[in-house]
Design a protein around this motif. Structure first.
Motif, mmCIF file in Angstrom:
data_model
loop_
_atom_site.group_PDB
_atom_site.id
_atom_site.type_symbol
_atom_site.label_atom_id
_atom_site.label_comp_id
_atom_site.label_asym_id
_atom_site.label_seq_id
_atom_site.Cartn_x
_atom_site.Cartn_y
_atom_site.Cartn_z
ATOM 1 N N HIS A 200 4.388 2.956 3.772
ATOM 2 C CA HIS A 200 4.046 4.370 3.916
ATOM 3 C C HIS A 200 2.531 4.565 3.875
ATOM 4 O O HIS A 200 1.950 5.231 4.749
ATOM 5 C CB HIS A 200 4.706 5.184 2.800
ATOM 6 C CG HIS A 200 4.155 6.565 2.642
ATOM 7 N ND1 HIS A 200 4.328 7.546 3.602
ATOM 8 C CD2 HIS A 200 3.413 7.134 1.660
ATOM 9 C CE1 HIS A 200 3.725 8.658 3.219
ATOM 10 N NE2 HIS A 200 3.159 8.429 2.035
ATOM 11 N N ARG A 201 1.860 4.017 2.883
ATOM 12 C CA ARG A 201 0.434 4.253 2.736
ATOM 13 C C ARG A 201 -0.394 3.496 3.766
ATOM 14 O O ARG A 201 -1.464 3.946 4.167
ATOM 15 C CB ARG A 201 -0.011 3.888 1.320
ATOM 16 C CG ARG A 201 0.500 4.817 0.245
ATOM 17 C CD ARG A 201 0.085 6.269 0.464
ATOM 18 N NE ARG A 201 -1.332 6.478 0.280
ATOM 19 C CZ ARG A 201 -1.895 6.903 -0.845
ATOM 20 N NH1 ARG A 201 -1.133 7.186 -1.896
ATOM 21 N NH2 ARG A 201 -3.190 7.065 -0.936
ATOM 22 N N ARG A 202 0.094 2.334 4.205
ATOM 23 C CA ARG A 202 -0.653 1.526 5.154
ATOM 24 C C ARG A 202 -0.558 2.059 6.592
ATOM 25 O O ARG A 202 -1.375 1.706 7.441
ATOM 26 C CB ARG A 202 -0.166 0.081 5.108
ATOM 27 C CG ARG A 202 -0.893 -0.784 4.089
ATOM 28 C CD ARG A 202 -2.354 -0.885 4.437
ATOM 29 N NE ARG A 202 -3.011 -2.003 3.776
ATOM 30 C CZ ARG A 202 -4.201 -2.464 4.112
ATOM 31 N NH1 ARG A 202 -4.855 -1.898 5.096
ATOM 32 N NH2 ARG A 202 -4.754 -3.450 3.469
ATOM 33 N N SER A 203 0.444 2.878 6.874
ATOM 34 C CA SER A 203 0.644 3.346 8.253
ATOM 35 C C SER A 203 0.305 4.825 8.418
ATOM 36 O O SER A 203 0.705 5.449 9.394
ATOM 37 C CB SER A 203 2.097 3.098 8.684
ATOM 38 O OG SER A 203 3.005 3.789 7.851
ATOM 39 N N THR A 204 -0.425 5.388 7.445
ATOM 40 C CA THR A 204 -0.808 6.795 7.527
ATOM 41 C C THR A 204 -2.286 6.937 7.192
ATOM 42 O O THR A 204 -2.880 6.085 6.545
ATOM 43 C CB THR A 204 0.007 7.657 6.541
ATOM 44 O OG1 THR A 204 -0.132 7.115 5.207
ATOM 45 C CG2 THR A 204 1.479 7.678 6.907
ATOM 46 N N LEU A 205 -2.873 8.033 7.658
ATOM 47 C CA LEU A 205 -4.245 8.330 7.269
ATOM 48 C C LEU A 205 -4.291 8.702 5.785
ATOM 49 O O LEU A 205 -3.355 9.292 5.255
ATOM 50 C CB LEU A 205 -4.794 9.485 8.100
ATOM 51 C CG LEU A 205 -5.053 9.191 9.581
ATOM 52 C CD1 LEU A 205 -5.359 10.479 10.322
ATOM 53 C CD2 LEU A 205 -6.201 8.204 9.738
ATOM 54 N N GLY A 206 -5.373 8.340 5.105
ATOM 55 C CA GLY A 206 -5.487 8.629 3.683
ATOM 56 C C GLY A 206 -6.797 8.090 3.158
ATOM 57 O O GLY A 206 -7.729 7.825 3.926
ATOM 58 N N PRO A 207 -6.903 7.892 1.856
ATOM 59 C CA PRO A 207 -8.168 7.417 1.281
ATOM 60 C C PRO A 207 -8.654 6.108 1.887
ATOM 61 O O PRO A 207 -9.855 5.899 2.049
ATOM 62 C CB PRO A 207 -7.829 7.249 -0.209
ATOM 63 C CG PRO A 207 -6.674 8.164 -0.446
ATOM 64 C CD PRO A 207 -5.884 8.148 0.827
ATOM 65 N N ARG A 208 -7.735 5.211 2.210
ATOM 66 C CA ARG A 208 -8.140 3.912 2.762
ATOM 67 C C ARG A 208 -8.596 4.032 4.212
ATOM 68 O O ARG A 208 -9.475 3.306 4.674
ATOM 69 C CB ARG A 208 -6.972 2.914 2.658
ATOM 70 C CG ARG A 208 -7.315 1.526 3.193
ATOM 71 C CD ARG A 208 -6.100 0.626 3.124
ATOM 72 N NE ARG A 208 -5.761 0.301 1.761
ATOM 73 C CZ ARG A 208 -6.325 -0.672 1.060
ATOM 74 N NH1 ARG A 208 -7.279 -1.398 1.595
ATOM 75 N NH2 ARG A 208 -5.949 -0.920 -0.177
#
Length: 453
Positions: A200-208
């Protein structure tokens, strides 16, 4: 800031520092910070950091400087610095932020253990610890630290208690460790699996990921690899030509979109005495998955058009009907050639892999029945991965969803029954098709047939 005397500091990757009289500007789009009222020693420290990684002693010329230490604390709190913890002249690990550090998490660093969400893997730079919700990565330079994180004592590894305490504090600060009583007994953390949260976090825009430099349709492989062709190499078996439905007649005779949407149901019981026919299967495939045309770009990339949408028009999905009971055709596994509107035999019905593919669907059907036909979806992942970074597999799963809905609606309009599966046997698919799973993998499954009355 670390209290370890040998800590080496550096501006985090992507940061530019512009020094001006009495101050400086830190730039890392879309973020920036202006520093004013700086002492000469602080400005000199920033100039030293601009030239490369430095220790506190190197920034101050070997003299004690509370002003520079205060500046480093401020930069670290803002997430502008990487910190490399060292033992003498040996690098142990580096804390590399990609966002502003949050408040120090509650709990004790000394009693925490690695979170179930912490992942250790290798990339082009070496070993790295990542946590999906962290603000930083922790890069491991000395493999002894892996044993320390796993429970070995500092004395067993030849490390000082000071380094062990520093590592525990940095793991805690970065969110890499957790209190087991909280993580294992709180619903929100117990319900997420490591792979789901990571994905989820690796395939979406966000802090990273804040920019599009290495995210989305970058065509990163353009100058290194040729684009995978739109058409899958044909199986050598003799194709079974399929009848073509009259779309103009269907435009008039089909039920309305509203009727189809409202009437759509998942069918789990089928009529064995009146199975789906070859003509019906052919019509369903033609209406939902045929290749209507192919556009070739100036770069040589082939972009097909099909009845359902696909990000970047890559259309990486392939359909494999696994036939058990279809009137007018022999049982077995077939590949749908969407360019020629034909079926090509892939594996015989009595092969162990095909039998497994049929039997694993029984959990979806009423009374553990076996399906009339299963439509397996294979993804030629390279078609998406050639163009996209960060999101290719997420896009593939979105494509599976829109193809499933397209099949559902067309089947409903035709009076057929359909039910999507939330799983399939990927190993059996690979064995039956004879393809490398990294080149084409099973990503979806739907059962089709004549619904029971």
């Amino acid at each position: 800031m670390s209290s370890h005397a040998q800590t080496r500091y550096a501006l985090r990757p992507g940061v530019t520092c512009l020094t001006i009289p009495g101050g400086a500007v830190l730039l890392n789009p879309p973020h920036n910070e202006k520093l004013t009222g700086l002492a000469p020693a602080q400005i000199q420290a920033l100039k030293t950091l601009n030239r490369g990684p430095s220790t506190l002693s190197e920034m101050t010329g070997g003299t004690e400087s509370a002003e520079v230490a205060t500046l480093l604390d401020r930069l670290a709190a803002g997430g502008w610095l990487t910190r490399t913890i060292r033992d003498g002249d040996r690098d142990l690990y580096t804390v590399r932020p990609f966002a502003t550090p949050p408040a120090v998490p509650a709990g004790s660093a000394s009693t925490a253990v690695l979170s179930k969400f912490t992942v250790i893997h290798r990339d082009s730079e070496g070993l790295v610890l990542e946590h999906p919700t962290s603000w930083c990565d922790l890069r491991i330079h000395d493999p002894r630290l892996l044993a320390l994180a796993a429970g070995s004592t500092p004395s067993e590894l030849g490390l000082s208690e000071e380094i062990s305490a520093q590592l525990a504090a940095d793991l805690h600060r970065g969110g890499f460790t957790a209190d087991l009583a909280t993580e294992d007994h709180t619903f929100t953390t117990r319900s997420w699996t490591p792979s789901d949260l990571w994905f989820h976090r690796r395939s979406t825009l966000g802090p990273r990921v804040l920019t599009w430099d290495h995210f989305g349709p970058t065509k990163w492989a353009k100058d290194a690899f040729p684009p995978p062709p739109a058409r899958k190499p044909a199986y050598s078996s003799e194709p079974l030509a399929l009848p073509t439905p009259d779309l103009e007649t269907l435009r008039i005779a089909d039920p309305s979109l509203t009727a189809v949407l409202e009437d759509r149901r998942s069918t789990r019981a089928f009529d064995e005495a009146n199975p789906i026919t070859l003509a019906q299967l052919a019509e369903l495939l033609y209406r939902t998955a045929r290749t209507r045309s192919v556009e070739t770009t100036p770069d040589g990339d082939e972009l097909p058009s099909r009845p359902y949408p696909s990000g970047g028009s890559v259309h990486e999905l392939e359909l494999y009907p696994v036939v058990r009971h279809v009137a007018g055709m022999a049982p077995g596994m077939y590949h749908y050639d969407s360019f020629d509107h034909a079926l090509r035999p892939v594996a015989p019905a009595d092969s162990p892999a095909v039998q497994r593919l049929l039997k694993t669907t029984s959990a979806t059907l009423a009374e553990a029945a076996e399906p009339q036909v299963v439509l397996l979806m294979g993804a030629r992942a390279g078609r998406v991965m050639w163009s996209y970074e960060g999101v290719p597999y997420a896009n593939i799963l979105k494509h599976v969803g829109v193809l499933m809905q397209t099949l559902y609606l067309a089947a409903t309009a035709m009076g057929l029954g359909a039910v999507a599966q939330g799983f399939s046997d990927t190993a059996a698919f690979t064995a039956a098709t004879g393809v490398d799973e990294l080149e084409e993998c099973n990503v979806g499954s739907m059962i089709i047939g004549t619904p029971a009355r």
